[in-house]
Motif scaffolding. Sequence first.
Motif, PDB file in Angstrom:
ATOM      1  N   ASN A 165       1.177 -12.111  -0.519  1.00 27.39           N
ATOM      2  CA  ASN A 165       0.543 -12.083  -1.831  1.00 27.39           C
ATOM      3  C   ASN A 165      -0.594 -11.074  -1.895  1.00 27.39           C
ATOM      4  OD1 ASN A 165       2.237 -14.047  -2.894  1.00 27.39           O
ATOM      5  ND2 ASN A 165       0.844 -15.732  -2.460  1.00 27.39           N
ATOM      6  N   GLY A 166      -1.432 -11.033  -0.854  1.00 26.16           N
ATOM      7  CA  GLY A 166      -2.537 -10.090  -0.857  1.00 26.16           C
ATOM      8  C   GLY A 166      -2.083  -8.654  -0.709  1.00 26.16           C
ATOM      9  N   ALA A 167      -1.104  -8.429   0.171  1.00 32.56           N
ATOM     10  CA  ALA A 167      -0.617  -7.068   0.386  1.00 32.56           C
ATOM     11  C   ALA A 167       0.029  -6.518  -0.879  1.00 32.56           C
ATOM     12  CB  ALA A 167       0.372  -7.047   1.547  1.00 32.56           C
ATOM     13  N   VAL A 168       0.840  -7.334  -1.538  1.00 29.80           N
ATOM     14  CA  VAL A 168       1.519  -6.844  -2.737  1.00 29.80           C
ATOM     15  C   VAL A 168       0.524  -6.672  -3.884  1.00 29.80           C
ATOM     16  CG1 VAL A 168       2.196  -9.039  -3.811  1.00 29.80           C
ATOM     17  CG2 VAL A 168       3.722  -7.074  -3.952  1.00 29.80           C
ATOM     18  N   SER A 169      -0.506  -7.509  -3.947  1.00 32.81           N
ATOM     19  CA  SER A 169      -1.534  -7.354  -4.986  1.00 32.81           C
ATOM     20  C   SER A 169      -2.291  -6.052  -4.792  1.00 32.81           C
ATOM     21  CB  SER A 169      -2.503  -8.542  -4.953  1.00 32.81           C
ATOM     22  OG  SER A 169      -1.841  -9.757  -5.239  1.00 32.81           O
ATOM     23  N   ALA A 170      -2.672  -5.758  -3.549  1.00 34.12           N
ATOM     24  CA  ALA A 170      -3.394  -4.515  -3.276  1.00 34.12           C
ATOM     25  C   ALA A 170      -2.540  -3.297  -3.591  1.00 34.12           C
ATOM     26  CB  ALA A 170      -3.845  -4.486  -1.815  1.00 34.12           C
ATOM     27  N   ALA A 171      -1.258  -3.350  -3.219  1.00 33.93           N
ATOM     28  CA  ALA A 171      -0.366  -2.216  -3.485  1.00 33.93           C
ATOM     29  C   ALA A 171      -0.192  -1.997  -4.981  1.00 33.93           C
ATOM     30  CB  ALA A 171       0.989  -2.451  -2.818  1.00 33.93           C
ATOM     31  N   ALA A 172       0.016  -3.083  -5.726  1.00 35.69           N
ATOM     32  CA  ALA A 172       0.228  -2.958  -7.172  1.00 35.69           C
ATOM     33  C   ALA A 172      -1.020  -2.436  -7.873  1.00 35.69           C
ATOM     34  CB  ALA A 172       0.639  -4.321  -7.747  1.00 35.69           C
ATOM     35  N   LEU A 173      -2.180  -2.963  -7.507  1.00 38.88           N
ATOM     36  CA  LEU A 173      -3.425  -2.528  -8.148  1.00 38.88           C
ATOM     37  C   LEU A 173      -3.748  -1.079  -7.810  1.00 38.88           C
ATOM     38  CD1 LEU A 173      -5.461  -5.777  -7.469  1.00 38.88           C
ATOM     39  CD2 LEU A 173      -4.977  -4.846  -9.752  1.00 38.88           C
ATOM     40  N   ALA A 174      -3.640  -0.708  -6.531  1.00 33.83           N
ATOM     41  CA  ALA A 174      -3.915   0.677  -6.141  1.00 33.83           C
ATOM     42  C   ALA A 174      -2.902   1.620  -6.762  1.00 33.83           C
ATOM     43  CB  ALA A 174      -3.912   0.803  -4.624  1.00 33.83           C
ATOM     44  N   GLY A 175      -1.646   1.174  -6.843  1.00 27.81           N
ATOM     45  CA  GLY A 175      -0.610   2.001  -7.453  1.00 27.81           C
ATOM     46  C   GLY A 175      -0.832   2.249  -8.931  1.00 27.81           C
ATOM     47  N   ARG A 176      -1.654   1.417  -9.551  1.00 29.00           N
ATOM     48  CA  ARG A 176      -1.963   1.605 -10.979  1.00 29.00           C
ATOM     49  C   ARG A 176      -3.376   2.136 -11.191  1.00 29.00           C
ATOM     50  NH1 ARG A 176       0.074  -3.314 -14.578  1.00 29.00           N
ATOM     51  NH2 ARG A 176      -0.739  -1.845 -16.133  1.00 29.00           N
ATOM     52  N   GLY A 177      -3.940   2.727 -10.140  1.00 34.86           N
ATOM     53  CA  GLY A 177      -5.176   3.489 -10.309  1.00 34.86           C
ATOM     54  C   GLY A 177      -6.467   2.756 -10.048  1.00 34.86           C
ATOM     55  N   ALA A 178      -6.434   1.478  -9.699  1.00 38.74           N
ATOM     56  CA  ALA A 178      -7.668   0.758  -9.405  1.00 38.74           C
ATOM     57  C   ALA A 178      -8.181   1.155  -8.020  1.00 38.74           C
ATOM     58  CB  ALA A 178      -7.441  -0.747  -9.472  1.00 38.74           C
ATOM     59  N   SER A 179      -9.503   1.106  -7.849  1.00 35.80           N
ATOM     60  CA  SER A 179     -10.061   1.277  -6.505  1.00 35.80           C
ATOM     61  C   SER A 179     -10.051  -0.100  -5.849  1.00 35.80           C
ATOM     62  CB  SER A 179     -11.475   1.855  -6.564  1.00 35.80           C
ATOM     63  OG  SER A 179     -12.345   1.002  -7.279  1.00 35.80           O
ATOM     64  N   VAL A 180      -9.412  -0.179  -4.681  1.00 35.43           N
ATOM     65  CA  VAL A 180      -9.102  -1.468  -4.068  1.00 35.43           C
ATOM     66  C   VAL A 180      -9.512  -1.478  -2.601  1.00 35.43           C
ATOM     67  CG1 VAL A 180      -7.228  -3.074  -3.467  1.00 35.43           C
ATOM     68  CG2 VAL A 180      -7.120  -1.790  -5.615  1.00 35.43           C
ATOM     69  N   ALA A 181     -10.069  -2.617  -2.173  1.00 29.68           N
ATOM     70  CA  ALA A 181     -10.262  -2.894  -0.755  1.00 29.68           C
ATOM     71  C   ALA A 181      -9.473  -4.158  -0.432  1.00 29.68           C
ATOM     72  CB  ALA A 181     -11.730  -3.080  -0.417  1.00 29.68           C
ATOM     73  N   LEU A 182      -8.834  -4.182   0.728  1.00 30.27           N
ATOM     74  CA  LEU A 182      -8.042  -5.328   1.185  1.00 30.27           C
ATOM     75  C   LEU A 182      -8.494  -5.691   2.589  1.00 30.27           C
ATOM     76  CD1 LEU A 182      -5.496  -7.270   1.124  1.00 30.27           C
ATOM     77  CD2 LEU A 182      -4.208  -5.317   2.057  1.00 30.27           C
ATOM     78  N   VAL A 183      -8.862  -6.967   2.801  1.00 29.62           N
ATOM     79  CA  VAL A 183      -9.280  -7.407   4.132  1.00 29.62           C
ATOM     80  C   VAL A 183      -8.594  -8.724   4.480  1.00 29.62           C
ATOM     81  CG1 VAL A 183     -11.539  -6.276   3.999  1.00 29.62           C
ATOM     82  CG2 VAL A 183     -11.312  -8.669   3.255  1.00 29.62           C
ATOM     83  N   ASP A 184      -8.490  -8.962   5.768  1.00 29.06           N
ATOM     84  CA  ASP A 184      -7.950 -10.211   6.282  1.00 29.06           C
ATOM     85  C   ASP A 184      -8.642 -10.522   7.595  1.00 29.06           C
ATOM     86  OD1 ASP A 184      -6.128 -12.104   7.744  1.00 29.06           O
ATOM     87  OD2 ASP A 184      -4.931 -11.853   5.928  1.00 29.06           O
ATOM     88  N   ARG A 185      -9.018 -11.777   7.808  1.00 30.42           N
ATOM     89  CA  ARG A 185      -9.733 -12.082   9.048  1.00 30.42           C
ATOM     90  C   ARG A 185      -8.806 -12.186  10.253  1.00 30.42           C
ATOM     91  NH1 ARG A 185     -11.993 -18.268   8.279  1.00 30.42           N
ATOM     92  NH2 ARG A 185      -9.996 -19.364   8.295  1.00 30.42           N
ATOM     93  N   GLY A 186      -7.509 -12.124  10.013  1.00 31.82           N
ATOM     94  CA  GLY A 186      -6.541 -11.982  11.088  1.00 31.82           C
ATOM     95  C   GLY A 186      -5.802 -10.664  10.923  1.00 31.82           C
ATOM     96  N   ASP A 187      -4.614 -10.584  11.439  1.00 33.37           N
ATOM     97  CA  ASP A 187      -3.797  -9.390  11.260  1.00 33.37           C
ATOM     98  C   ASP A 187      -3.050  -9.486   9.937  1.00 33.37           C
ATOM     99  OD1 ASP A 187      -2.618  -6.941  11.889  1.00 33.37           O
ATOM    100  OD2 ASP A 187      -0.941  -7.887  12.946  1.00 33.37           O
ATOM    101  N   PHE A 188      -2.523  -8.369   9.489  1.00 27.82           N
ATOM    102  CA  PHE A 188      -1.713  -8.358   8.282  1.00 27.82           C
ATOM    103  C   PHE A 188      -0.482  -9.251   8.480  1.00 27.82           C
ATOM    104  CE2 PHE A 188      -3.467  -3.942   8.713  1.00 27.82           C
ATOM    105  CZ  PHE A 188      -4.453  -4.066   7.740  1.00 27.82           C
ATOM    106  N   GLY A 189      -0.250 -10.161   7.543  1.00 28.01           N
ATOM    107  CA  GLY A 189       0.923 -11.026   7.612  1.00 28.01           C
ATOM    108  C   GLY A 189       0.959 -11.921   8.828  1.00 28.01           C
TER     109      GLY A 189
END
Length: 548
Positions: free
Chosen positions: A26-50
Amino acid sequence: MSLRSANIERIDGGFFDVLVVGAGINGAVSAAALAGRGASVALVDRGDFGAFTSQESSNLVWGGFKYLENYELPLVFGLCRSRNRLMKAYPDNIKEIGFLAALSKDAPYAPWFAGLGATAYWGIGLFGTKRPRLFDAEAVKDEEPAIDTRDVRGAIQYQDAYLVDNDSRFVFSFVRSALEAGAAVANYVEVVTARRVGDRWVVTLRDTDSGAEITTSARVLVNAAGPFADGLNEAWGVDTEHRIVYSKGIHLVVPRLTTTRHDRVLAFFDDTGRLFYVIPMGRRSVIGTTDTRVESPYTEVTDEDREFLLEQINARLDLPRPLTTDDVIAERCGVRPLVVTRGTGDQNEADWTSLSRKHEIERDDHEAVVSVLGGKLTDCLNVGEEVCHEVAALGIPLEKDHGTWYGEPAAQTRAEFYRQARLMRLDALRTKPDTEPLTDRLWRRYGRRAFDLLEAIRADPAMGEDVMGSADYLRAELYTAAEAEMVVTLDDFMRRRSKIELVVPDDEIDGSEGLNEVARILFGDDAERRLAEYRAGKQAGRRPAPSA
């Protein structure tokens, strides 16, 4: 400077339109969709991706055939449309597959009735797959000799789809998409504090690998912490209409049980009347899943879980000898975050096992927080689009969605890669039986970056050699992972960027000469420490840090 360090430096002191917390699907796809539509985005996770719920799935992309029995037709229709869309966007990663459901005398449905349901499912799915089929008991045995048909009345086969590679690598493809669209992303970075100051959130973050703290700001927060979403909202002072409850599911990975004539999922009703599956994974089979209500997102496979699944499958397959715990190569165990409406007794409004994997997205206008609750891999593109809708409603300007944030490269690019691979006789490098051609594998995993792998192998044929024997990973792939895939721990690579841990027994991994080379390529001078951490973690059975 490593890719991860460069991104942490970008996040430190930055001011973003959106900070997405949690980098599961959910977080990865949200970051991709928002950045793909021009928003400035930061994505973090306290573990590894997925690294939490998103690495414990069944690898299935499906419309929810079982939800038909509860008449959740709108949900099934939406999931089927999502499945069809993913198959079209990811033709090499997500492939159609048959589900052969054997119906015993004790099954809750007769074959003819199940056949009607399968036909309805096909129609609800807009005929996006092959048509369903109905078999009598004799035909079932011809189709799949591994099934014990002594108690089988017949079977149906309906169609859905599955991920050819592992689920967490698919999550990482959206992380890469977000990066390529300009987002700043970092794993092993946790939220320490978050407070609303004027028109923005000021967030203190900690690099859990180094211990260093940084500060960043964002106009909007997206809570995509999966099973931990409720706790994060409570810390931020955000109230939601829905909340999360947990269902534990396990899978056992064993040697291939079914014919290699073609890939197909076998489906059975267990002794409790719930469906479970035998899912192909290359030269392995995955048995699962269970469905057990639990109170904590932290779970493990118990002896009872293991014995139950082995007992169920031994009773339904005609095997040369019964499966035992010695046959289990790897285990997957995680919780499904299920969405219920807040209120006393809300989890009892429906039978526990009938709760669906729907998602809810809620927006808090006052706090400028979007919460993603529940969901599943199949619905990921819808989640990305819905998050964009809610973020735009909070005043973040977004460009028109041209769909560039998801999907595989164009067919012409794929054709050029295959042309170059043929010219250099790439597939001739592989002589192992029952393994897919290198061309297919490299293209599926890396897309456009696979051209760089060809160049590396042309320049140095040693780059085309397998590093760990039965693990099927080229030396060139290791260098790519070290440079571009933000591998912090050895487990990140062994379990998530690759699926080595899922298909190779632990004793073969630990006894492999190649494991030391893997560590050297990934970590350089830090290889010895990372290797020691990995071995200690395997011995202790430690789980990865959760998404939050």
